[in-house]
Design a protein around this motif. Structure first.
Motif, short mmCIF file in Angstrom:
data_model
loop_
_atom_site.label_atom_id
_atom_site.label_comp_id
_atom_site.label_asym_id
_atom_site.label_seq_id
_atom_site.Cartn_x
_atom_site.Cartn_y
_atom_site.Cartn_z
N GLU A 113 41.87 44.34 37.75
CA GLU A 113 40.58 43.96 38.32
C GLU A 113 40.76 42.83 39.34
O GLU A 113 40.16 42.85 40.42
N PHE A 114 41.61 41.87 39.00
CA PHE A 114 41.87 40.78 39.94
C PHE A 114 42.48 41.33 41.24
O PHE A 114 42.08 40.96 42.34
N ILE A 115 43.46 42.21 41.09
CA ILE A 115 44.14 42.72 42.28
C ILE A 115 43.17 43.50 43.17
O ILE A 115 43.25 43.45 44.39
N THR A 117 40.00 42.91 43.56
CA THR A 117 38.83 42.20 44.08
C THR A 117 38.73 42.32 45.59
O THR A 117 37.66 42.62 46.12
N SER A 118 39.85 42.08 46.27
CA SER A 118 39.76 42.17 47.73
C SER A 118 40.50 43.36 48.30
O SER A 118 40.68 43.47 49.51
N ARG A 147 33.41 44.44 39.21
CA ARG A 147 32.36 43.43 39.08
C ARG A 147 32.34 42.49 40.28
O ARG A 147 31.48 41.64 40.40
N PHE A 148 33.32 42.65 41.14
CA PHE A 148 33.37 41.81 42.33
C PHE A 148 32.43 42.41 43.37
O PHE A 148 32.46 43.62 43.63
N LEU A 149 31.59 41.57 43.95
CA LEU A 149 30.60 42.09 44.90
C LEU A 149 31.29 42.63 46.15
O LEU A 149 32.11 41.94 46.75
N GLU A 152 31.43 40.59 49.26
CA GLU A 152 32.24 39.37 49.29
C GLU A 152 33.72 39.67 49.48
O GLU A 152 34.55 38.77 49.45
N MET A 154 37.22 40.30 51.08
CA MET A 154 37.83 39.68 52.23
C MET A 154 38.20 40.77 53.24
O MET A 154 38.77 41.80 52.86
N THR B 347 48.80 36.55 40.63
CA THR B 347 47.55 37.27 40.83
C THR B 347 46.32 36.56 40.23
O THR B 347 45.33 36.39 40.94
N GLU B 351 43.49 35.41 42.93
CA GLU B 351 42.26 36.21 42.98
C GLU B 351 41.14 35.56 42.16
O GLU B 351 39.97 35.63 42.53
N TRP B 355 37.53 34.44 43.42
CA TRP B 355 36.34 35.09 42.85
C TRP B 355 35.37 34.03 42.32
O TRP B 355 34.17 34.06 42.61
#
Lengths: 827, 421
Positions: A113-115, A117-118, A147-149, A152, A154, B347, B351, B355
């Motif tokens: 999920e973190f990866i 996000t953008s 869940r990342f908008l 937003e 990048m 990561t 991130e 966020w």
């Protein structure tokens, strides 16, 4: 043999060598731990955090130093409060690893999920889509919803050229640093790095031209997303539209295993075409790497200039005819004539065998078109299970008269790695090369004195030798193995022969002949010269060496293209046949020109410089009407009443194996055998690259040792002794990106292609009035030419280096008067 | 009581070498070099109980003793990358009492057998960098640095290096990378710097304040030092007091001084009519501690703050928040800071901080929904335990503790947009 460690992974007891990383221990036992930054060919960095697992270790009582036991007598396991990165954690005795519990699965989902996000999630237009580790792992472990908008996210540049070969999409990059680490640690071209920090961390290149490395394409394979793509393939095709075909690289003698991926497409008029070349894993040859020449060099095989129909000379003009007509003319003109054959090193083993057969049957002789001597390599070369990848501490590698980085980049890499593993590297060259950095001994000699320098090292009496030669000789005394590479820098055929013989003598005197990982390797200028030497074909620099009269038959050889003065040798022949892909300068002088299939349209074998016999398979269907060289030669033979095997390449090889001891027992089935290789790459997980490296079509086999050749009585040296006053000694060297007919059609490399330049020391240039960047006239008798002057302080005095295959009509050293070309309008 | 570290407050012009020497300067170093074996120095510092002042509080003498005796050379690096928001103690030492710091660095170098020591300064410390270079030049002139110090075989050189302005370079392995000329990103551990540090050689990295403690310890002895502070956290500490107090600044006090004493006795209390609401004890890398009596009466030593309040004392950068502060605003500030300073290597931090910064910006910009509060908390929790170094973990502390203890502030921020300060 290293110590073994037993641990438990997901409840399974596994035993692996100590110091193995947990991620590898799992992989060895069929358990996939997902990774992004980790790559088994590089040191771990623990950046992406995808490989987090739960790890417990036996509790040790500090007082007694004994394991604490549970009530049931089993060791009590203490789990770390945090998950640990399995790519940075080595195994330890009694360790308990959990890779599939809820905690670990949750962590994977969270990291994905973190990866993401953008990440742009532009899979539908991404070249990697379909073979992308990020895509695969997202499908397997990721959340269905983000869940990342979206607003937003990048937004970054999506088409950033890192030079003209590799493009970067900054949005797709997940900052795993595989490309950066590959360039720094694996190939020592540290031209990529990170710029800025945090979410602004981005890849940049700072070389000129951008991403200046002969290995740049490999970064697109190991990139776990679609951030790095090649200019050659990007937006070219989707992975699932293409079919793979196992092949070999035909650009140099390393024999890198390749995979061509092909597609039938409207844009090519409904034809099936090669879309890209990828490395195919062969840990004994190229591991999982190839150089950019191999990756981008295939374009000649589908160049529009290829010949599609035979030509015959009528009233002085070459006119198209059918094969039947051409063969009929040959049968008429060539009957009862001896065939004098010049064969090129790009032909397959079977082609060369057929040509040799025709020469023998007709009472002529077949020659190998080369400026290198290799007759000693069948005996002194590598055999059995030799593997450059196994060289290390206690072994020695000698590289003589070769700028290996330019001549065969993957061998350069293999030698570099051997040196890094502890092998003693001895580099002999008149000027510094890229290998110098890794060398234990650097031996300088004057151009022309190659074999003297080697002889000095080989002989017991070292009184006359310099300090470096004595030190190198000392190193060789205690070496377990000695692998020798010899190239052609500064050498023509005569000098090459002397050097080869001197090096064979060095192996012989040191007792290295017959040792498992020792031997002589020629850094040939063509992929299959080795086969020619195995078949005993004598080398010929040009047509001067061939007897006059009879039929001249050139196959994959263009002496007139190399040197226009060679045209003189075409006259006085009964008949000239040229067999080639293109209408070469030699073809233009022929009576009959026969087109052939490119190696990508047929099957065959090459013998690498390491004497590994390897198969290539047809990537594309045969062009209608055309035949492979050996089949065509067999047809010619048949039309003259001789019997040669022309039905199938596999049969031709079997026939050869029956008569040529070095090939004994080898056949196409044996060459297709594979065994498990480590590291495991190309599995369905695709973690170790977005592309498939799997080698399912054969790892090849070494030829066995051939009989000992007879040495020439006197050691041979290059002809030039006394350079006349005002003249320079001009010596050839090889540049990777040359203008040879099988590489020039790869226009993508034009910007980096070597130019016709004379490299000369400023002190030698100055008295001649030659200035940096100016044009010089080289007064070569019968074929004067011009070249651009490049001042280079590494070039020995009185000497100028010229690049091969770039229009200088020579391949051997010569001397000539060099003077500035004056602007006529100014005088 | 006179100062032990901030001696310039008692002795004007101590930043002049002559004044520093007239007040006993370099006696401790001379004593070490001429009368003590390196091992004796290590033992004395071990006995003093001195703990690292950079934040982790690890016993200094023990850290030194980890350097292997069979791998040479050894290096000592002074960490002068003082970048934690609310921390300004090293700066005062370096600006006003530089020789005591340098003497401490020299003692450390002697203790571990290093012949070269480095001072890594944050990029913004350019004037300090120049002053320190001048000090080092003077020490070389005075033959306190160089070869054959005090007629012995002891040699020592000190080099300074100015960073390029990155918080992460205060993390010791990122500092080493930067000092080596590379991108400032933390290294994997193991190997630890004690074994493979600067240029891959055994290295000790000590904070400026830690080193400044060494001359008085050698001069007056471990027993004297242990008589200060608490049993497990002996000595004095410079507390950096900032935020909503009347007299912010550096206060050199014994470890174990309570928050209440620092804030009200020394810091002059809060502004008229304001009530204390929260405390951050370790700058931005801190939980937000609700400032109740229990918190105020907690002694500021390495054990008590952790045990009583579940937060580390860290570098003792005490930021006071009063009732005018909306904690969501505060969290937006710390989050922005960590997003800006994340090195990007791993990561979750790269991130996650990005966020979280987006969510808090949304909150302060009036564009957030109530669900965003839990999302923010979840993102922070999702980062915890997964980051490569402590920076990523620190970035979540204010977020998680802020939402836990001051949820209404976040709800107000969501309702009222950016109005709430």
């Amino acid at each position: 043999m290293s110590k073994m460690v037993t641990l438990s992974i997901d409840g399974r007891s596994v035993t692996v060598p100590e110091n193995t990383l947990v991620v590898d221990a799992a992989k060895m036992n069929g358990i996939d731990i997902p990774v992004f930054c980790y790559h088994p060919k590089m040191k771990p960095v623990g950046m992406c955090r995808m490989c987090l697992v739960e790890i417990g270790r036996p509790m040790i009582d500090r007082a007694t130093n004994q394991p604490v036991l549970e009530d049931n007598g089993s060791p009590k396991i203490q789990f770390s409060p945090k998950l640990e990165t399995s790519c940075t954690t080595p195994v330890s005795e009694g360790m308990v690893v959990l890779t599939r519990n809820d905690k670990v699965e949750a962590a994977r989902k969270e990291i994905i999920e973190f990866i993401l996000t953008s990440h742009p999630l532009d899979c539908p237009i991404c070249d990697k889509g379909g073979e992308c580790p990020l895509q695969n792992l997202t499908m397997r472990f990721g959340s269905k919803e983000g869940r990342f908008l979206f607003d937003e996210k990048m937004h970054l540049a999506k088409h950033v050229p890192l030079g003209e070969l590799i493009w970067l999409d900054r949005e797709r990059c997940i900052q795993c640093a595989r490309c950066v680490r590959f360039q720094h640690d694996v190939v020592d071209d540290p031209v990529l790095d990170f710029h800025n920090r945090g979410r602004s961390l981005e890849i940049m290149t700072f070389s000129e031209p951008g991403f200046g490395s002969y290995f740049s394409g490999n970064t697109t394979d190991i990139c776990p997303v679609g951030a790095l793509t090649t200019a050659d393939f990007r937006f070219g095709a989707r992975p699932w539209e293409m079919k793979p075909a196992a092949s070999l690289c035909a650009q140099c003698p390393v024999g890198c295993n390749l995979e061509y991926t092909v597609r039938r497409e409207a844009k090519s008029g409904g034809a099936t075409v090669i879309k890209r070349a990828l490395p195919r894993q062969n840990e004994s040859v190229n591991e999982i790497w190839i150089c950019d020449k191999g990756r981008f060099g295939y374009h000649y095989t589908q160049d529009p200039a290829r010949l599609g129909q035979p030509l015959v000379r009528r009233d002085g003009e070459l006119v198209p005819v059918t094969f039947e007509e051409a063969l009929k003319i040959i049968a008429e003109k060539a009957a009862h004539q001896p065939f004098q054959i010049l064969a090129g090193g790009k032909l397959s083993t079977e082609d060369l065998a057929a040509l040799r057969g025709l020469a023998q049957e007709s009472g002529g002789k077949a020659w190998l078109h080369t400026y290198m001597s290799g007759g000693f390599t069948p005996h002194y070369g590598l055999s059995a299970d030799a593997n450059l990848g196994a060289l290390g501490q206690g072994d020695a590698v000698l590289v003589a008269a070769s700028d290996l980085h330019e001549e065969a980049p993957i061998w350069w890499l293999r030698v570099k790695q051997a040196a890094e593993r502890g092998a003693a590297l001895i580099v002999m060259n008149p000027r510094p090369t890229r290998l110098k950095k890794y060398a234990r001994h650097v031996i300088r000699y004057a151009y022309g004195e190659e074999s003297l320098a080697v002889a000095a090292m080989a002989e017991e009496n070292l009184a006359l030798a310099g300090e470096e030669i004595r030190a190198a000789a000392e190193t060789l005394k205690s070496a377990r193995n000695l692998v020798i590479f010899y190239g052609s820098e500064g050498l023509g055929l005569t000098g090459s022969k002397g050097l080869e013989q001197a090096l064979a003598d060095l192996l012989e005197r040191g007792g290295f002949t017959g040792r498992e990982n020792s031997g002589l390797i020629g850094v040939w200028h063509a992929p299959n010269l080795q086969a020619g030497f195995e078949l005993g074909l004598p080398p010929a620099e040009g047509l001067a060496d061939l007897p006059a009269g009879g039929v001249l038959y050139l196959a994959a050889a263009d002496p007139a293209g190399d040197d226009p003065r060679q045209a003189a040798y075409f006259s006085g022949r009964e008949f000239v046949i040229v067999q080639d892909l293109f209408l070469t300068e030699s073809a233009k002088l022929a009576d009959v020109v026969l087109p052939v299939l490119a190696y990508t349209e047929r099957e065959g074998t090459f013998v690498s410089g390491e004497r590994r016999l390897q198969r290539y398979y047809p990537a594309l269907a045969a062009r209608p009407g055309l035949k492979a060289d050996f089949a065509l030669t067999a047809l010619i033979a048949k039309s003259l009443g001789y019997e040669l095997e022309g039905r199938a390449a596999s049969l031709a090889l079997e026939k050869l194996a029956a008569s040529q001891p070095a090939f004994e027992g080898l056949n196409y089935l044996k060459l297709a055998e594979v065994h498990e290789q480590w590291p495991q790459v190309g599995g369905s997980d695709l973690y170790y690259g977005g592309t498939s490296y799997a080698n399912r079509q054969g790892l090849g086999k070494h030829l066995s040792r051939a009989a000992k050749p007879e040495p020439d009585a006197a050691p041979l040296r290059e002809g030039i002794r006394d350079v006349p006053k005002n003249a320079l000694r001009l010596v050839p060297h090889t540049r990777l990106y040359d203008a040879g007919s099988t590489f020039a059609p790869s226009r993508l490399l034009d910007q980096r292609r070597a130019r016709r330049q004379l490299r000369i020391h400023p002190r030698s240039a100055e008295p001649l009035g030659l200035q940096q960047g100016s044009q010089a006239l080289i007064e070569l008798e019968g074929a004067p030419f011009t070249a651009e002057i490049v001042l280079d302080e590494t070039i020995p005095g009185g000497t100028a280096l010229y690049p091969r295959s770039l229009g200088v009509p020579m391949n051997a050293p010569f001397h000539a008067v060099v003077k500035p070309v004056f602007d006529k309008s100014a005088s | 009581m006179s100062h032990i570290l901030l001696r310039h407050r008692d002795i004007p012009d101590i930043k002049e070498l002559s004044v520093y020497r007239a007040n006993g300067g370099f006696k401790a170093f001379q004593k070490a070099v001429t009368t003590m074996q390196p091992g004796d120095v290590v033992n004395e510092v071990k006995a003093s109980g001195l703990r690292g002042r950079g934040g982790a509080g690890f016993p200094t003498g023990v850290k030194w003793s980890f350097l292997p005796g069979n791998l040479w050379p050894h290096y000592v690096v002074a960490n002068a990358d003082e970048s934690e928001p609310g921390t300004f103690k090293d700066r005062e030492i370096l600006e006003n009492n530089p020789y005591q710091f340098l003497e401490g660095l020299m003692i450390a170098a002697y203790a571990v057998g290093a012949q070269e020591a480095y001072v890594y300064l944050r990029g913004e410390f350019e004037s300090i960098y120049r002053q320190l270079n001048a000090c080092i030049a003077r020490l070389e002139e005075a033959h306190l640095l160089g070869d054959q110090l005090f007629g012995t075989d002891v040699r020592l050189r000190i080099y300074t290096h100015l960073g390029a302005g990155a918080y992460i370079c205060g993390e010791e392995t990122a500092l080493l990378e930067s000092l080596e000329g590379k991108l400032g990103q933390p290294r994997l551990r193991p190997p630890f710097p004690a074994v493979a540090g600067l240029f891959n050689k055994p290295t000790v990295i000590n904070n400026v304040e830690t080193l400044t403690n060494l001359p008085p310890i050698l001069e007056k002895g471990a027993d004297w030092y242990k008589s200060l502070g608490t049993e497990k956290s002996p000595g004095v500490k410079i507390f950096c007091l900032s935020g909503c107090v009347q007299k912010p600044g550096n206060y050199e006090l014994p470890l174990g001084t309570t928050f209440r004493e620092l804030i009200y006795t020394w810091g002059g209390g809060l502004a008229e009519g304001r009530r204390i609401k929260g405390i951050m004890a370790a700058g931005a890398s801190s939980n937000i501690i609700p400032a109740d009596d229990r918190a105020l009466d907690t002694p500021m030593d390495y054990e008590s703050v952790q045990q009583n309040l579940g937060a580390p004392l860290g570098s003792a950068s005490v930021i006071i928040l009063d009732d005018s502060v909306n904690m969501a605003w505060l969290v937006a500030k710390t989050t922005h800071f960590f997003k800006h300073e994340s090195c990007g290597k791993c990561t979750p931090c790269r991130e996650g901080t990005f966020w979280m910064a987006h969510i808090t910006e949304r909150m302060m910009g009036g564009k957030a929904s109530p669900e965003d509060i839990d999302l923010l908390k979840n993102v922070a929790l999702q980062m915890q335990g997964k980051c490569l170094c402590a920076l990523g973990e620190f970035s979540t502390m204010a977020v998680v503790s802020g939402i836990k203890h001051f949820r209404p502030d976040f709800e107000a921020a969501v309702r009222g947009g950016g109005k709430a300060k």
